[in-house]
Design a protein around this motif. Structure first.
Motif, mmCIF file in Angstrom:
data_model
loop_
_atom_site.group_PDB
_atom_site.id
_atom_site.type_symbol
_atom_site.label_atom_id
_atom_site.label_comp_id
_atom_site.label_asym_id
_atom_site.label_seq_id
_atom_site.Cartn_x
_atom_site.Cartn_y
_atom_site.Cartn_z
ATOM 1 N N ALA A 163 -2.934 65.716 110.175
ATOM 2 C CA ALA A 163 -3.052 67.130 109.810
ATOM 3 C C ALA A 163 -3.118 68.013 111.047
ATOM 4 O O ALA A 163 -2.497 69.078 111.098
ATOM 5 C CB ALA A 163 -4.292 67.340 108.947
ATOM 6 N N HIS A 184 -5.687 73.404 109.158
ATOM 7 C CA HIS A 184 -6.070 72.253 108.354
ATOM 8 C C HIS A 184 -7.571 72.272 108.140
ATOM 9 O O HIS A 184 -8.303 73.013 108.802
ATOM 10 C CB HIS A 184 -5.640 70.942 109.009
ATOM 11 C CG HIS A 184 -6.419 70.568 110.240
ATOM 12 N ND1 HIS A 184 -6.159 71.114 111.478
ATOM 13 C CD2 HIS A 184 -7.464 69.726 110.420
ATOM 14 C CE1 HIS A 184 -6.998 70.615 112.365
ATOM 15 N NE2 HIS A 184 -7.799 69.769 111.751
ATOM 16 N N THR A 193 -6.887 68.603 104.030
ATOM 17 C CA THR A 193 -5.977 69.601 103.484
ATOM 18 C C THR A 193 -5.226 70.330 104.593
ATOM 19 O O THR A 193 -5.645 70.327 105.751
ATOM 20 C CB THR A 193 -6.730 70.650 102.650
ATOM 21 O OG1 THR A 193 -7.645 71.361 103.499
ATOM 22 C CG2 THR A 193 -7.498 70.001 101.518
ATOM 23 N N LEU A 194 -4.126 70.947 104.211
ATOM 24 C CA LEU A 194 -3.343 71.783 105.117
ATOM 25 C C LEU A 194 -3.390 73.228 104.625
ATOM 26 O O LEU A 194 -3.417 73.478 103.423
ATOM 27 C CB LEU A 194 -1.883 71.332 105.158
ATOM 28 C CG LEU A 194 -1.608 69.918 105.665
ATOM 29 C CD1 LEU A 194 -0.114 69.607 105.528
ATOM 30 C CD2 LEU A 194 -2.057 69.747 107.100
ATOM 31 N N LEU A 208 -3.039 67.031 102.250
ATOM 32 C CA LEU A 208 -2.109 66.515 103.251
ATOM 33 C C LEU A 208 -1.076 65.594 102.620
ATOM 34 O O LEU A 208 0.097 65.609 102.990
ATOM 35 C CB LEU A 208 -2.900 65.770 104.332
ATOM 36 C CG LEU A 208 -2.096 64.913 105.323
ATOM 37 C CD1 LEU A 208 -1.264 65.812 106.229
ATOM 38 C CD2 LEU A 208 -3.021 64.034 106.139
#
Length: 292
Positions: A163, A184, A193-194, A208
Motif C-alpha cells: 500500500a 493509505h 486500505t487505499l 488494498l
C-alpha cells in the motif's frame, strides 16, 4: 442536503446494465456501487416507442458511476457488433456528463467531518483508516497519542508495504479504468486500505485487495516493491464470481494460499490465476500448486 437530478437510461443500456454485478447487488460492499444500485432500482420505467426508458433520480456519485459503466459498455462493445447497446451507452455517457455539470460540487468527506466536529475536552476516538501517517512514522507525536488511546490492530506487513509504495501510482478498482492512489491507512479490523482519488478530485477508501496496478505503472510498482523490501514478495491475482482478488504474499505463503486457490480452480470456482514476482514477471508455473 445532497443535490440530485434525473437521468433517462435507454432500454438497450438497462438490458446490458441489468447483467452487471452492480445491478445484481454483488458490489454492495462498495458504498458508491450500492447507492447507485438503489437509485437505479427506485427508478421509473416506461414505454418509449418500441422500447423502454428508465428515469433515475441521481446525485453526483450515481451519475459518476453510471458514466463509468457506460464507458465500460462502450469499451466492451468496441470489437463487437451490438449497435443498440453502443448507441445507448454513448447516450448515457453524454447525459451523465451533462447532468454532472449542472450539480454543485459536494463537500469532501473530510470537509464535512471538519464542519460537524464540535470542540471537546476529551480526545475523540481515532479511526486508523484515516491515519496513514501513523504507519509511515511511528515517532510522530500524533501517532504515538493515537496508538496509546487506540491500540493498533495486527496488520500484514507485506500488505502495508504494498500500500505504501502504491502511493502516487494508478490502479484499476472495480470497473474504474484508472484511479490515482493518494494515501493509505488501516481499518480498526486490520484491513489495509487505499485512498483513491477520482478525476473530479473526490476521494474514497477501498481495501488494498480490490486494487490492480495499471499496465502503465506496473514497471514502476515492481521497481518500488523490489527496493522497499528484502522479502521476496509476490502478487497473486485470480477471479471468482465475486470479482478479482489480489494478494501480496511471500513465496512461502503463495505455496500455502495457492493450494487453496488451485482447488477452487479445479471446481471451476476460480480462474485467470497469475503470480508475479517483484520484477513484475509472470512466475505462476514456478509454484507446484499451479503446475497441473
Amino acid at each position: 442536503m445532497t443535490a440530485t437530478t434525473t437521468i433517462n437510461l435507454p432500454g438497450a443500456f438497462t438490458d446490458w446494465f441489468d447483467g452487471t454485478g452492480l445491478a445484481q447487488g454483488q458490489d454492495d460492499s462498495d458504498p458508491e456501487c450500492k447507492a447507485t444500485r438503489l437509485a437505479y432500482q427506485n427508478g421509473t420505467t416506461r414505454r418509449a416507442g418500441r422500447g423502454t426508458t428508465t428515469r433515475v433520480t441521481a446525485d453526483r456519485t450515481t451519475l459518476t458511476v453510471l458514466a463509468e459503466y457506460a464507458q465500460h459498455c462502450i469499451n466492451a462493445n468496441a470489437d463487437e457488433t451490438v449497435p443498440a447497446e453502443l448507441r445507448a451507452a454513448h447516450t448515457v455517457l453524454k447525459r451523465a456528463t451533462e447532468a454532472l455539470a449542472t450539480l454543485p460540487a459536494e463537500e469532501t468527506p473530510q470537509e464535512a467531518e471538519e464542519a460537524q466536529e464540535a470542540p471537546t475536552e476529551k480526545r475523540p476516538a481515532v479511526d486508523h483508516s484515516r491515519c496513514a501517517h501513523h504507519w509511515n512514522d511511528r515517532t510522530d507525536l500524533a501517532a504515538a497519542q493515537c496508538e496509546k488511546d487506540n491500540p493498533l490492530p495486527d496488520v500484514n506487513p507485506a500488505a502495508l508495504t504494498a500500500a505504501r509504495i502504491l502511493e502516487g501510482l494508478t490502479v484499476h478498482h472495480r470497473r474504474r479504468a484508472s484511479v490515482k492512489v493518494t494515501g493509505h491507512g488501516v481499518r480498526l479490523d486490520g484491513t489495509v486500505t487505499l485512498t483513491l482519488t477520482l478525476p473530479d478530485g473526490v476521494d474514497y477508501h477501498a481495501p488494498l485487495t480490490e486494487a490492480i496496478v495499471t499496465d502503465a505503472d506496473r514497471t514502476e510498482y515492481a521497481a518500488r516493491l523490489k527496493a522497499a523490501t528484502s522479502e521476496d514478495i509476490h502478487t497473486l491475482t485470480y477471479i471468482t464470481v465475486s470479482g478479482r482478488t489480489t494478494k501480496y504474499l511471500s513465496r512461502a505463503k503463495i505455496d500455502k494460499v495457492g493450494a487453496l486457490v488451485a482447488r477452487n480452480a479445479d471446481r471451476g470456482e476460480a480462474w485467470s490465476i497469475a503470480v508475479r514476482n517483484a520484477d513484475g514477471n509472470d512466475v505462476t508455473t514456478d509454484f507446484p500448486c499451479f503446475q497441473n
